[in-house]
Design an enzyme around this catalytic site. Sequence first.
Site, PDB file in Angstrom:
ATOM      1  CB  ILE A   1      93.601  42.532   1.488  1.00 53.04           C
ATOM      2  CG1 ILE A   1      94.300  43.551   2.400  1.00 53.04           C
ATOM      3  CG2 ILE A   1      94.452  42.243   0.252  1.00 53.04           C
ATOM      4  CD1 ILE A   1      94.458  44.929   1.808  1.00 53.04           C
ATOM      5  CG  ASP A   2      90.340  37.844   1.075  1.00 46.93           C
ATOM      6  OD1 ASP A   2      91.248  37.606   0.261  1.00 46.93           O
ATOM      7  OD2 ASP A   2      90.118  37.132   2.068  1.00 46.93           O
ATOM      8  CG  MET A   3      85.742  42.320   1.376  1.00 43.67           C
ATOM      9  SD  MET A   3      84.593  41.066   0.780  1.00 43.67           S
ATOM     10  CE  MET A   3      83.250  42.097   0.186  1.00 43.67           C
TER      11      MET A   3
END
Length: 361
Positions: free
Chosen positions: A184-186
């Site tokens: 999700i961060d990426m």
Amino acid sequence: MTTRPQLPDRAPRAKGVPTALDGLLVVDFTRVVAGPACTQTLADFGAEVIKIENPDGGDDTRSYEHADLAGESAAFVSLNRNKRSIALDFANPAACDIAQELIARADVVVENFSAGVMKKYGLDYASVAPTNPGLVYCSISAYGRQGPFASRPGFDPITQAESGFMSLNGFPDGPPVRTGPPAIDMVTGMAACNAILMALFARDRLGRGQHVEVALFDIAVAMTGFYGMAYLMTGRNFSRQGNSPNGSPSVGVYDASDAPFYMACANDRLYRRLVTEVLGRPDLASGEFANRRSRTANKEKLRATLTGIFAGDDRENWVTKMKAANTRLNTVALRKGVNKKAWRREQEFQQPVVLHRGRLQ
């Protein structure tokens, strides 16, 4: 004892070759993953990125535990190439002055502080836009800068869990599982980069910058994809399918006689090629296995049949047969006058994927 892999020398970029973002100045107030992933992409394509770090240890990822080389962690190195860093202590008014000077001549500012931090130091969009109306200012947060959760901190695995994304990852008989890398961060970093590029495009047409926002939770919900859409359409709450999305028997891990491999035949055309040209079982392309929906309805029976077939030969031979079938089809199509480049592009996208000696083929 393990040793570092020996990699081939990297071919340097030819001198004088322009990059897509030449001349773009980015001031990067981000840390950890999503923000740095965004600004690293901008840096990779030629932007000058100046990373602002806390003088007390710098970006949190500098001390992450995965690996360390020359005093820098693998996490930090993987997210901050092609940038230049300076340390500023915003408790010192002189440091805020330096930050404001950088912002005044920047094209892009990216920040992922908690709500209110940039405003506290006079570095929020409303404070800096009057002196730099062409500025594109991107805020990355867990839940957005407005609403009841605006001040709530959040992290990749929390948004994976809260959004339902994690409930789709794992095996049916096991608990939900977070992804290994912080997916999700990426993806939030990618979305932020897209938002910035669109705002720069809009600036060329409108003559002014703007404030854009991206939130981890929004991206996590979007990442539920067609499972989330199917829930909205039917009310059915989909769950974990392991290595076979939708329980498809022609997608997943199979055991050859000596080693496992991953196979993906995502449509009827690929499946017919598999059972006729590779397995020599055209009977598996008709009746209860004729199309994707019927194969899914009879998945246990088909998977058992495929499992028995694949156990009869080693992985190398199955890989060779799959590649040979693809080559024969390419040759037949080219003889019939199909556009060579278009056909190869289509086949590269459609051919079965197998895991061969630990690598995707």
